[in-house]
Design a protein around this motif. Sequence first.
Motif, PDB file in Angstrom:
ATOM      1  N   VAL A 171       0.832  -1.206   0.000  1.00 28.67           N
ATOM      2  CA  VAL A 171       0.000   0.000   0.000  1.00 28.67           C
ATOM      3  C   VAL A 171       0.867   1.256   0.000  1.00 28.67           C
ATOM      4  N   THR A 172       1.922   1.241   0.812  1.00 28.13           N
ATOM      5  CA  THR A 172       2.826   2.397   0.868  1.00 28.13           C
ATOM      6  C   THR A 172       3.519   2.598  -0.474  1.00 28.13           C
TER       7      THR A 172
ATOM      8  N   GLU B 225       1.105   4.228  -2.844  1.00 24.25           N
ATOM      9  CA  GLU B 225       0.904   5.636  -2.521  1.00 24.25           C
ATOM     10  C   GLU B 225       2.105   6.494  -2.922  1.00 24.25           C
TER      11      GLU B 225
ATOM     12  N   LYS C 192      10.311   5.149   4.410  1.00 25.46           N
ATOM     13  CA  LYS C 192       8.926   5.323   4.841  1.00 25.46           C
ATOM     14  C   LYS C 192       8.491   4.209   5.797  1.00 25.46           C
TER      15      LYS C 192
END
Length: 224
Positions: free
Chosen positions: A165-166, A169, A187
């Motif tokens: 998901v990161t 994004e 991140k």
Amino acid sequence: MSMVYVRFRLDHPIFRETLRQVPEAELQWVRNTPTSTGSRLLFWASVEDGDAFRRAVADDPTVEEVVRTIPVDDRYLCQVELTESGTDTDLYPILLDTASVVRDATVTVDGWDCHFGFADSAAIARFFDTAREQGIDFEIDRVYEPRRSDDFDTGLTAAQREALVTALELGYFEVPRTEGLETLGEKLDISDTAASERIRRGTRSLITNVVLPDIESADELSGQ
């Protein structure tokens, strides 16, 4: 009655100190083997510094002996003998006693991300009651009975889901790519190598659990 699947996280003491010493490591459970004196545990280890990892495992209070550590590509296949305290907190015998199974168990510094199939509700209750009695904290994410027509499971661990998901994004999957593994690792607060490993494992899980079954279903419908 069909098997009941549960996704949950355990704050289990086994390997807790190892991961505190080598927080970027990710362990993938393979099997437990009960012995006359306790239990042996076989697992894959994805880690950058193999020497630091071996030292951390050897010093772990739940590990009596490192039986073997075999390098295979970019991972290590490891087998350890648990100490008495490790064996006492091992919940695997409950699965054997209740005809339940491990579908997946991944260990990171955040704990054990587990996906187990339990024979029935009594087996679920016994497992988590025992964890509670031993002071092992847990958080249940999902309980379900799979139905092919309206439900499926991705097979992703929480860490893999977060990484995918990161990455989405951040634009990691864009063409051209806007951010790389170094940014993704920063991140997620892990190394770029560990980030790459999570992306690859997560992608493999999605293909295995979502794409391939969908292709098989389509083949069945088309009569192929």
